[in-house]
Design an enzyme around this catalytic site. Structure first.
Site, PDB file in Angstrom:
ATOM      1  N   ARG A 122       0.834  -1.209   0.000  1.00 12.06           N
ATOM      2  CA  ARG A 122       0.000   0.000   0.000  1.00 12.06           C
ATOM      3  C   ARG A 122       0.867   1.256   0.000  1.00 12.06           C
ATOM      4  O   ARG A 122       0.646   2.178  -0.797  1.00 12.06           O
ATOM      5  CB  ARG A 122      -0.897  -0.021   1.245  1.00 12.06           C
ATOM      6  CG  ARG A 122      -1.667   1.264   1.524  1.00 12.06           C
ATOM      7  CD  ARG A 122      -2.502   1.085   2.791  1.00 12.06           C
ATOM      8  NE  ARG A 122      -3.292   2.268   3.125  1.00 12.06           N
ATOM      9  CZ  ARG A 122      -2.894   3.224   3.946  1.00 12.06           C
ATOM     10  NH1 ARG A 122      -1.686   3.170   4.490  1.00 12.06           N
ATOM     11  NH2 ARG A 122      -3.682   4.260   4.236  1.00 12.06           N
TER      12      ARG A 122
ATOM     13  N   VAL B 160       4.115   1.665  -0.851  1.00  8.19           N
ATOM     14  CA  VAL B 160       4.879   1.826  -2.096  1.00  8.19           C
ATOM     15  C   VAL B 160       3.961   2.339  -3.215  1.00  8.19           C
ATOM     16  O   VAL B 160       4.276   3.307  -3.906  1.00  8.19           O
ATOM     17  CB  VAL B 160       5.514   0.486  -2.520  1.00  8.19           C
ATOM     18  CG1 VAL B 160       6.094   0.582  -3.928  1.00  8.19           C
ATOM     19  CG2 VAL B 160       6.579   0.066  -1.516  1.00  8.19           C
TER      20      VAL B 160
ATOM     21  N   ASP C  62      11.775 -12.813  10.632  1.00 10.45           N
ATOM     22  CA  ASP C  62      12.999 -13.328  11.238  1.00 10.45           C
ATOM     23  C   ASP C  62      13.925 -12.210  11.720  1.00 10.45           C
ATOM     24  O   ASP C  62      14.803 -12.435  12.550  1.00 10.45           O
ATOM     25  CB  ASP C  62      13.740 -14.214  10.237  1.00 10.45           C
ATOM     26  CG  ASP C  62      12.853 -15.347   9.729  1.00 10.45           C
ATOM     27  OD1 ASP C  62      12.129 -15.924  10.553  1.00 10.45           O
ATOM     28  OD2 ASP C  62      12.862 -15.612   8.511  1.00 10.45           O
TER      29      ASP C  62
ATOM     30  N   SER D 278       6.818 -24.221  37.708  1.00  7.76           N
ATOM     31  CA  SER D 278       6.553 -24.198  36.272  1.00  7.76           C
ATOM     32  C   SER D 278       7.597 -23.330  35.591  1.00  7.76           C
ATOM     33  O   SER D 278       8.232 -22.497  36.234  1.00  7.76           O
ATOM     34  CB  SER D 278       5.156 -23.630  35.995  1.00  7.76           C
ATOM     35  OG  SER D 278       5.151 -22.238  36.242  1.00  7.76           O
TER      36      SER D 278
ATOM     37  N   GLN E 256       2.356 -17.216  13.366  1.00  6.86           N
ATOM     38  CA  GLN E 256       3.351 -16.153  13.531  1.00  6.86           C
ATOM     39  C   GLN E 256       3.571 -15.364  12.236  1.00  6.86           C
ATOM     40  O   GLN E 256       4.053 -14.238  12.257  1.00  6.86           O
ATOM     41  CB  GLN E 256       4.692 -16.744  13.970  1.00  6.86           C
ATOM     42  CG  GLN E 256       4.667 -17.353  15.367  1.00  6.86           C
ATOM     43  CD  GLN E 256       5.908 -18.188  15.637  1.00  6.86           C
ATOM     44  OE1 GLN E 256       6.936 -17.671  16.076  1.00  6.86           O
ATOM     45  NE2 GLN E 256       5.825 -19.483  15.371  1.00  6.86           N
TER      46      GLN E 256
END
Lengths: 305, 305, 305, 305
Positions: A6, A8, A113, A201, A237
């Site tokens: 959008r 660009v 990443d 835990s 993700q």
């Protein structure tokens, strides 16, 4: 991705350029899957995950023939500038392509990443971090209710950027990244120390790049005697409505990329460095490995005490 | 869970009962992990996942000795009525315990599996469904952008209640449940039909109970030639802030359970049947298998065309 | 807030300091609402909104008497360093207090308004932005379905930092901030231009600081003839589970604040400047007004075309 | 809405019907804004808020001329059956229209107000409840941290269905609905009782239908001396990705509506009654007022102690 497309498209249209979208990434350039884009064709997408242009891995672009076709297509459409949105692989292909064409190219780092040298953050990273954090917050409910150890594998390919930020912000007891290997016995002893402090835990955030997390969680259960579960956070993700920060970076990066092309710059990628929108050479970026800020891991281990 | 504990505690306190909470489930009853509860001790928990009383699997309760200890504890604390919050296993233990004690017991079905005979819906089911749906909506972004097949494994133990509702509400192309086995070649042909219709991505929602989903996704990739990914939705499905509906059921079930005990009823579980809050005998519930409404699967397959 | 309290407490404990928490902010210091804090007393709070220490506006601290009491309390407890978590008002009070005591003080900017000079971002800002963005994404569904204009008022006190970032990232057609007044007729003409382009709905994000948004939306409806609705985003912006980025800043700021005190630094606030964790003097921060980056508004208006 | 449109379209296509969509509701029928629909034209919308067909209030349909045009259009397109998706107003218009045409009509109750006689739940209600609950959970963070009273106004037009369910499931201290007026002094005394119990914050959920909530919150602050804030939950309640339950009801209702038309049934609405998908006459539904289950309010007040 969509927020980047959008930005660009609309900045380019604002500057009076015609905009073409190549669908399915490099494959679209090679196989002529092109569609004309306008300010209207990108309306209502800033909050959508995925990409309206689709994408795909394209082995073809790694061949001489593929590159030649791509270069020919750029000439055919008389492209004045190519914006390449993606990660590592896309930029390597762009570099190879730049040998065969004079068409200026600018890369926009968009990968969860966050492993691109030359930018402190990539488009999509913040979204992926928050998606993982939201899931692990839920997993912790179970971990605490059941006094269990959870090994949670997050993405990040061969790097630990995602795992480190996720681990810090969920308050993980242990964070495992490829850049900083931890011996299993150290992991065991941290868990046992926690138990001795009454903490029954634990959340262990592990980057997919560290190797076999299934074996690790079995080893933990075996060695500590505590019920241990593995949870591999999947492709969620990679999707979902982008966070405000990812939309912000997408918008700034998109604007910068078009400006660079308008100024006649070429073969570089845009980035965020020390809080400023900048750019560095494609070659420079591809040639270097982005360091992981290990202070985050030290801070996380102090905060998880 | 917490919304249920809150409801039981506050309705009981309102009716003038003293309330004790046994921590870590049956283990708490056996090992005397008891804490006095009041209206205040359950404040601010209706929106929290997990359980403030903790829980754990307790093999001990399946032994004569464990049951005897549990019965003795009920006598020791002079318990007039025991509310058992949980699933299948908890109720079977309650039945066994009822042989050794006169303490009236009422069960509240709280499991994401929704596999309890005698209630159309369990506490937590709607929350787990919505958590899975939100994740799969994100996975679909990737599926569509990358033209990929995704096999998404959801929980549900040996049953398909969760998978069926999730599959219908995410618009899954295929839903696989243990109650209605589908031959692999049927799966392949559905996918190929979709491709011929120009639908190059698909979401296949599979209940964990159908078996090896990893083998299945490899088989699909091998046979259809389309990139196929497996995503196993993990323990996030068990946690997280409960949906309004789960909080509503928890509140109604908690109230009903206390009322039943106040009326001297015993050895039953509360439930939602045809839109009404009801109850049936523990034995009757344990003895029967809840049927899966297959019309949901037929509707889903029509809606996924 | 909680993520900040957690970080300060755990880093301080790690460095061997005793930690005291003053409840309800300055009032707690004046009225001796103190509680000893340990690594354990802040466990399980990193993902919780609000603050476990409670807070309140405290007019008393603006009086000589109040300041004197506060200073006396610091002496009484022999406080070696005070971490002040909050915004503008809290820091002004800290400055006044610093006249009466030698106790070193370090401020951590935690406000959704992001209006503190000396830091590019405050703890809580990213969370508030994302909460507003999520709500406006939903409002846009209605705006588009009903072809309506929506004026959405967001918080930010007298400044436009929140509105600018929210407006950019929701793709608002118009963004109104106090720093850059826009004449009503300009607003009308933008809307009419959009209509002429076939865009019959619009989102106008307005900072609460611009004045009467109700009057504005009536004026828009009257002048453009398009149904216009006002939606005031409320206190939800101040709560909710913090985003990863807010947790990250809270963690880094908390660590830095304790380090500064450990180094004997005093009367400064920590901050994020050009991507680095830094600090500047309390006085310097209070004396200056943080500029709004207007390029964000220009970018937003280009991207909303 | 979109999930309903998807279900109607795909079930109808599956049964071999041609499907037309009238855009912008009745206005589209009157003004000939029609588009042919297919299984493909509704793909990828099940998780989207709003409606791809757009909608608008249409005063025109309340006039003889408007109705005549609408009837003429149904004849022109030779419509065998009309599915009307909406609330009260839409169904009244359908009834009026049924006087002028023989085209069978079936209504699908889709409104967040849940105020349609003949169905226990409407499409969109569960979504609106959960949106409001999520916001109020965040507001409670502030309420507790600041020891404040919050009056939260939710939608629901003249009825209290939304307020009652939201109030119960957020654990509101007080719920105010038009069906069961509460005197202000009763409200004051409940708050004062809470304070005496040490509960210094409160959430009061008020239906928009009870009148001036701003005056109410001022009155509360004035009378109790406790800081009181008003938060009006806005149009976000009408949008957003639908919950699984709303998608489920949309799917079942859409299927039922098409089946009824296929069976030659007419002038009825589909509904959920006692857990079953059913239908009743349009006239019967319009003629009766749906009762509010006051037991929910009693339960809420017990659970908020």
């Amino acid at each position: 991705m969509n927020a980047t497309i959008r930005a660009v498209t609309r900045v380019a249209a604002f500057k009076g350029f015609n905009v073409l979208g190549f669908c399915r990434g490099w494959e679209g350039l090679i196989s002529d899957l092109v569609k004309p884009m306008s300010a209207r064709s990108v309306s209502g997408i800033i909050n959508l995950g995925g990409t309206i242009l689709h994408t795909t891995r394209c082995p073809h672009i790694r061949t001489k023939a593929g590159l030649a076709k791509a270069a020919a297509r750029l000439a055919e459409y008389d492209v004045d500038g190519l914006v390449v949105i993606g990660g590592d692989g896309s930029f390597r292909a762009a570099m190879a392509l730049s040998e065969l064409t004079d068409t200026p190219m600018v890369g926009i780092p968009a990968t969860i990443d966050n492993d691109i040298y030359g930018t402190d953050e990539t488009v999509g990273f913040d979204t992926a971090v928050n998606t993982a954090v939201a899931e692990i917050d839920k997993i912790r409910d179970t971990a605490i209710s059941l006094d269990r150890i959870f090994v949670v594998e997050v993405m990040g390919r061969s790097r630990g950027f995602l795992a480190a930020m996720v681990g810090l912000t969920v308050g993980a007891e242990i964070i495992l990244v490829p850049e900083l290997p931890v011996r299993e016995d150290e992991i065991f002893s941290v868990i046992k120390d926690n138990v001795s402090k009454g903490k029954r835990s634990a959340i262990i955030v592990a980057a997919e790049g560290i190797g076999d997390t299934r074996a690790l969680s079995s080893a933990i259960e075996k060695n500590t005697g505590l019920e241990t579960r593995l949870s591999i956070l999947g492709y969620a993700q990679r999707g979902g409505s982008p966070t405000a920060r990812s939309r912000y970076l997408a918008s700034e990066f998109g604007k910068k990329a078009v400006e660079l092309l308008a100024e006649g710059k070429s073969n570089c990628i845009v980035g965020l460095q020390n809080g400023k929108i900048t750019s560095i050479g494609l070659r420079e970026s591809a040639g270097a490995s982005k360091p992981l800020d290990e202070s985050i891991l030290r801070l996380a281990s102090i905060l998880a005490t």
